[in-house]
Design a protein around this motif. Structure first.
Motif, mmCIF file in Angstrom:
data_model
loop_
_atom_site.group_PDB
_atom_site.id
_atom_site.type_symbol
_atom_site.label_atom_id
_atom_site.label_comp_id
_atom_site.label_asym_id
_atom_site.label_seq_id
_atom_site.Cartn_x
_atom_site.Cartn_y
_atom_site.Cartn_z
ATOM 1 N N ARG A 111 19.179 50.253 -52.722
ATOM 2 C CA ARG A 111 19.149 49.558 -51.438
ATOM 3 C C ARG A 111 17.758 48.996 -51.167
ATOM 4 O O ARG A 111 16.769 49.464 -51.720
ATOM 5 C CB ARG A 111 19.569 50.516 -50.316
ATOM 6 N N ARG A 112 17.701 48.014 -50.311
ATOM 7 C CA ARG A 112 16.440 47.360 -50.005
ATOM 8 C C ARG A 112 16.349 47.075 -48.509
ATOM 9 O O ARG A 112 17.366 47.012 -47.819
ATOM 10 C CB ARG A 112 16.306 46.052 -50.787
ATOM 11 N N GLU A 113 15.135 46.897 -48.043
ATOM 12 C CA GLU A 113 14.923 46.523 -46.647
ATOM 13 C C GLU A 113 14.652 45.027 -46.561
ATOM 14 O O GLU A 113 13.859 44.480 -47.336
ATOM 15 C CB GLU A 113 13.745 47.291 -46.051
ATOM 16 N N VAL A 114 15.304 44.383 -45.621
ATOM 17 C CA VAL A 114 15.008 42.994 -45.269
ATOM 18 C C VAL A 114 14.822 42.955 -43.752
ATOM 19 O O VAL A 114 15.234 43.877 -43.039
ATOM 20 C CB VAL A 114 16.127 42.022 -45.709
ATOM 21 N N SER A 115 14.212 41.897 -43.257
ATOM 22 C CA SER A 115 13.960 41.853 -41.810
ATOM 23 C C SER A 115 13.948 40.426 -41.306
ATOM 24 O O SER A 115 13.694 39.476 -42.072
ATOM 25 C CB SER A 115 12.623 42.529 -41.477
ATOM 26 N N ILE A 116 14.234 40.280 -40.025
ATOM 27 C CA ILE A 116 14.130 38.978 -39.369
ATOM 28 C C ILE A 116 13.367 39.131 -38.062
ATOM 29 O O ILE A 116 13.424 40.166 -37.406
ATOM 30 C CB ILE A 116 15.503 38.333 -39.090
ATOM 31 N N LYS A 117 12.662 38.070 -37.725
ATOM 32 C CA LYS A 117 12.000 37.950 -36.434
ATOM 33 C C LYS A 117 12.389 36.598 -35.858
ATOM 34 O O LYS A 117 12.266 35.572 -36.543
ATOM 35 C CB LYS A 117 10.485 38.081 -36.572
ATOM 36 N N LEU A 118 12.872 36.594 -34.621
ATOM 37 C CA LEU A 118 13.303 35.363 -33.972
ATOM 38 C C LEU A 118 12.306 34.968 -32.892
ATOM 39 O O LEU A 118 11.907 35.803 -32.071
ATOM 40 C CB LEU A 118 14.682 35.536 -33.336
ATOM 41 N N PHE A 119 11.932 33.691 -32.877
ATOM 42 C CA PHE A 119 10.997 33.160 -31.882
ATOM 43 C C PHE A 119 11.629 31.938 -31.209
ATOM 44 O O PHE A 119 12.357 31.176 -31.851
ATOM 45 C CB PHE A 119 9.680 32.724 -32.548
ATOM 46 N N TRP A 120 11.316 31.758 -29.937
ATOM 47 C CA TRP A 120 11.676 30.506 -29.290
ATOM 48 C C TRP A 120 10.515 30.015 -28.437
ATOM 49 O O TRP A 120 9.602 30.767 -28.098
ATOM 50 C CB TRP A 120 12.970 30.623 -28.478
ATOM 51 N N ASP A 121 10.560 28.720 -28.112
ATOM 52 C CA ASP A 121 9.592 28.102 -27.214
ATOM 53 C C ASP A 121 10.213 28.143 -25.820
ATOM 54 O O ASP A 121 11.193 27.437 -25.548
ATOM 55 C CB ASP A 121 9.307 26.669 -27.656
ATOM 56 N N PHE A 122 9.664 28.975 -24.931
ATOM 57 C CA PHE A 122 10.287 29.197 -23.626
ATOM 58 C C PHE A 122 10.428 27.890 -22.849
ATOM 59 O O PHE A 122 11.477 27.618 -22.255
ATOM 60 C CB PHE A 122 9.466 30.202 -22.822
ATOM 61 N N LYS A 123 9.383 27.067 -22.833
ATOM 62 C CA LYS A 123 9.434 25.814 -22.075
ATOM 63 C C LYS A 123 10.487 24.880 -22.643
ATOM 64 O O LYS A 123 11.220 24.219 -21.894
ATOM 65 C CB LYS A 123 8.056 25.148 -22.075
ATOM 66 N N GLN A 124 10.571 24.823 -23.960
ATOM 67 C CA GLN A 124 11.582 23.962 -24.583
ATOM 68 C C GLN A 124 12.978 24.468 -24.279
ATOM 69 O O GLN A 124 13.893 23.682 -23.973
ATOM 70 C CB GLN A 124 11.361 23.934 -26.095
ATOM 71 N N GLU A 125 13.152 25.787 -24.339
ATOM 72 C CA GLU A 125 14.465 26.366 -24.048
ATOM 73 C C GLU A 125 14.831 26.152 -22.583
ATOM 74 O O GLU A 125 16.011 25.930 -22.250
ATOM 75 C CB GLU A 125 14.465 27.854 -24.386
ATOM 76 N N LEU A 126 13.837 26.171 -21.699
ATOM 77 C CA LEU A 126 14.087 25.893 -20.290
ATOM 78 C C LEU A 126 14.551 24.452 -20.110
ATOM 79 O O LEU A 126 15.456 24.181 -19.306
ATOM 80 C CB LEU A 126 12.821 26.146 -19.474
#
Length: 246
Positions: A111-126
């Motif tokens: 087995r192996r470890e993988v990972s994700i990190k999610l980012f957004w631009d708050f002003k753009q999302e607004l």
């Protein structure tokens, strides 16, 4: 002058031997077998190592190099662990934790470890929210140019905050429904920046990474222009190798 032995990780015997890599402070990485456990270590040149980016990467690179050489089953040790001698390791780790160490090796084999990190631009999302949510947009336009009371400002702010939180949760739920079924175990970690909205590590079968990566790409396409996804498909299993502290 060396201050002790800096430890990187533990492998089941026979483990790696004579790896051609240097660790912290450019010290040669060595191996030591004790009772069926192989430790990677180098001579510590400091009494205490600061958790700088350089040092953290140096610690991780030693373990990743060993994995790249085919030694995939390992227990990564926490950064900064320095011992005076091997007698301490046997007395404080191997003897009291032997069975737990074997159980972790069994858990991590194949087995192996993988990972994700999610980012957004708050002003753009607004801005996206204002374009897509008619009720919020109408409320904003209706009050634009008026002198608002404190109560009205608070009410509008709370309405927008709820709508933004809902959008964030919709993204997270989509990610969880897509990726969680592929994982044997999941670790949700703390958010590291204001722009980060999700941070998770997954323990998956070693040969399932291609499928997992394809699903990450599917999420990326689904939320194109809204998310920045950082996906790490090769790392030591730090999130899934915890020893009981008791």
């Amino acid at each position: 002058m060396a201050s002790g032995l800096y430890l990187y990780g533990i492998f089941p015997a026979p483990g790696p031997h004579n790896l051609q890599i240097t660790g912290l402070d450019q010290q040669r990485v060595c191996d030591r077998e004790i009772d069926g456990f192989v430790f990677l270590y180098s001579e510590a040149q400091q009494e205490r190592y600061s958790a700088s980016r350089k040092n953290l990467l140096g610690h991780e690179q030693v373990l990743e190099y060993a994995m790249q050489q085919g030694f995939r089953t390992l227990l990564p040790l926490q950064f900064g662990l320095i011992i005076e001698n091997w007698k301490i390791v046997k007395q404080q780790l191997i003897t009291p934790k032997r069975q737990e160490l074997y159980q972790l090796f069994t858990k991590l084999t194949g087995r192996r470890e993988v990972s994700i990190k999610l980012f957004w631009d708050f002003k753009q999302e607004l801005n996206f929210l204002m374009q897509e949510d008619q009720a919020v947009r109408i409320e904003r336009d209706r009050l634009e140019g008026k002198n608002l009371s404190i109560e009205e400002i608070i009410r509008i702010g709370q309405s927008i905050e709820r709508a933004m939180e809902q959008r964030k949760q919709e993204i997270i739920t989509t990610v969880q429904h897509t990726l969680n079924p592929l994982a044997i175990e999941l670790a949700e970690n703390r958010l590291l920046t204001d722009a980060m909205i999700y941070n998770a590590a997954y323990l998956i079968p070693w040969d399932a990474e291609t499928r997992f990566s394809e699903q990450v790409e599917t999420i990326d396409r689904q939320f194109e222009h809204r998310l920045l996804i950082r996906y790490n498909n090769f790392t030591a299993p730090f999130n899934f190798a915890h020893l009981d502290q008791n």
